[in-house]
Design a protein around this motif. Structure first.
Motif, PDB file in Angstrom:
ATOM      1  N   LYS A  21       0.831  -1.208   0.000  1.00  0.00           N
ATOM      2  CA  LYS A  21       0.000   0.000   0.000  1.00  0.00           C
ATOM      3  C   LYS A  21       0.867   1.260   0.000  1.00  0.00           C
ATOM      4  CE  LYS A  21      -4.140  -1.871   2.133  1.00  0.00           C
ATOM      5  NZ  LYS A  21      -5.051  -1.849   3.292  1.00  0.00           N
ATOM      6  N   GLU A  58       0.744   1.748  -3.956  1.00  0.00           N
ATOM      7  CA  GLU A  58      -0.462   2.568  -4.000  1.00  0.00           C
ATOM      8  C   GLU A  58      -0.228   3.987  -3.491  1.00  0.00           C
ATOM      9  OE1 GLU A  58      -3.387   0.318  -1.859  1.00  0.00           O
ATOM     10  OE2 GLU A  58      -3.553  -1.181  -3.440  1.00  0.00           O
ATOM     11  N   THR A  61      -0.308   5.042  -0.420  1.00  0.00           N
ATOM     12  CA  THR A  61      -1.221   5.423   0.672  1.00  0.00           C
ATOM     13  C   THR A  61      -0.568   5.236   2.016  1.00  0.00           C
ATOM     14  OG1 THR A  61      -2.202   3.214   0.732  1.00  0.00           O
ATOM     15  CG2 THR A  61      -3.294   4.881  -0.610  1.00  0.00           C
TER      16      THR A  61
END
Length: 89
Positions: free
Chosen positions: A83, A87, A89
Protein backbone atom coordinates in the motif's frame (compact mmCIF):
# COMPACT_ATOMS: atom_id res chain seq x y z
CA UNK A 1 8.41 -15.94 3.23
CA UNK A 2 8.39 -17.61 -0.17
CA UNK A 3 9.38 -20.95 1.35
CA UNK A 4 6.65 -20.73 3.98
CA UNK A 5 4.11 -19.77 1.34
CA UNK A 6 4.87 -22.84 -0.79
CA UNK A 7 4.98 -25.08 2.28
CA UNK A 8 1.52 -23.82 3.20
CA UNK A 9 0.18 -24.98 -0.18
CA UNK A 10 1.81 -28.44 -0.32
CA UNK A 11 4.67 -30.50 1.06
CA UNK A 12 7.93 -29.21 -0.42
CA UNK A 13 11.33 -30.76 -1.09
CA UNK A 14 14.69 -29.15 -1.81
CA UNK A 15 15.23 -29.59 -5.54
CA UNK A 16 11.58 -28.90 -6.30
CA UNK A 17 11.79 -25.72 -4.26
CA UNK A 18 15.02 -24.65 -6.00
CA UNK A 19 13.25 -25.05 -9.34
CA UNK A 20 10.12 -23.19 -8.18
CA UNK A 21 12.08 -20.31 -6.71
CA UNK A 22 14.21 -20.22 -9.88
CA UNK A 23 11.05 -19.44 -11.85
CA UNK A 24 10.74 -16.32 -9.70
CA UNK A 25 14.32 -15.22 -10.32
CA UNK A 26 15.95 -16.64 -7.18
CA UNK A 27 19.19 -18.54 -7.77
CA UNK A 28 19.67 -20.85 -4.80
CA UNK A 29 22.17 -23.64 -4.52
CA UNK A 30 21.56 -26.73 -2.39
CA UNK A 31 24.33 -25.44 -0.12
CA UNK A 32 22.20 -22.39 0.62
CA UNK A 33 18.72 -23.89 0.63
CA UNK A 34 19.21 -27.01 2.73
CA UNK A 35 20.79 -25.19 5.71
CA UNK A 36 17.92 -22.67 5.48
CA UNK A 37 15.34 -25.47 5.57
CA UNK A 38 17.16 -27.05 8.53
CA UNK A 39 17.15 -23.74 10.42
CA UNK A 40 13.46 -23.25 9.69
CA UNK A 41 12.83 -26.76 11.02
CA UNK A 42 14.87 -26.05 14.16
CA UNK A 43 12.90 -22.83 14.64
CA UNK A 44 9.65 -24.81 14.56
CA UNK A 45 8.40 -23.34 11.29
CA UNK A 46 8.62 -26.58 9.29
CA UNK A 47 8.49 -30.29 9.99
CA UNK A 48 10.44 -32.84 7.96
CA UNK A 49 9.55 -36.33 6.80
CA UNK A 50 11.78 -38.66 4.79
CA UNK A 51 10.15 -40.50 1.90
CA UNK A 52 11.51 -42.86 -0.71
CA UNK A 53 11.05 -41.56 -4.24
CA UNK A 54 12.45 -43.54 -7.18
CA UNK A 55 14.62 -45.57 -4.78
CA UNK A 56 16.12 -42.42 -3.22
CA UNK A 57 15.46 -40.77 0.13
CA UNK A 58 13.90 -37.34 -0.16
CA UNK A 59 13.09 -34.96 2.68
CA UNK A 60 9.66 -33.36 2.48
CA UNK A 61 8.90 -30.28 4.53
CA UNK A 62 5.50 -29.18 5.81
CA UNK A 63 4.55 -25.91 7.47
CA UNK A 64 3.73 -25.94 11.19
CA UNK A 65 1.23 -23.83 13.12
CA UNK A 66 4.08 -21.51 14.09
CA UNK A 67 5.05 -21.28 10.43
CA UNK A 68 1.49 -20.40 9.46
CA UNK A 69 1.38 -17.77 12.18
CA UNK A 70 4.65 -16.22 10.95
CA UNK A 71 3.48 -16.34 7.33
CA UNK A 72 0.25 -14.57 8.24
CA UNK A 73 2.17 -11.88 10.13
CA UNK A 74 4.46 -11.41 7.13
CA UNK A 75 1.44 -11.10 4.81
CA UNK A 76 0.08 -8.25 6.94
CA UNK A 77 3.40 -6.42 6.74
CA UNK A 78 3.65 -7.12 3.01
CA UNK A 79 0.18 -5.63 2.45
CA UNK A 80 1.22 -2.53 4.41
CA UNK A 81 4.40 -2.21 2.35
CA UNK A 82 2.49 -2.72 -0.92
CA UNK A 83 0.00 0.00 0.00
CA UNK A 84 2.79 2.42 0.87
CA UNK A 85 5.12 1.70 -2.04
CA UNK A 86 2.76 0.79 -4.88
CA UNK A 87 -0.46 2.57 -4.00
CA UNK A 88 1.17 5.52 -2.26
CA UNK A 89 -1.22 5.42 0.67
Amino acid sequence: MHILYHASKEDIFGIGLIEELGRHGYKLSPGTLYPTLAKMQQAGLLTCECRTVQHKQRKYYKITRNGIRLLNEAKVKLRELYKEVVEGT
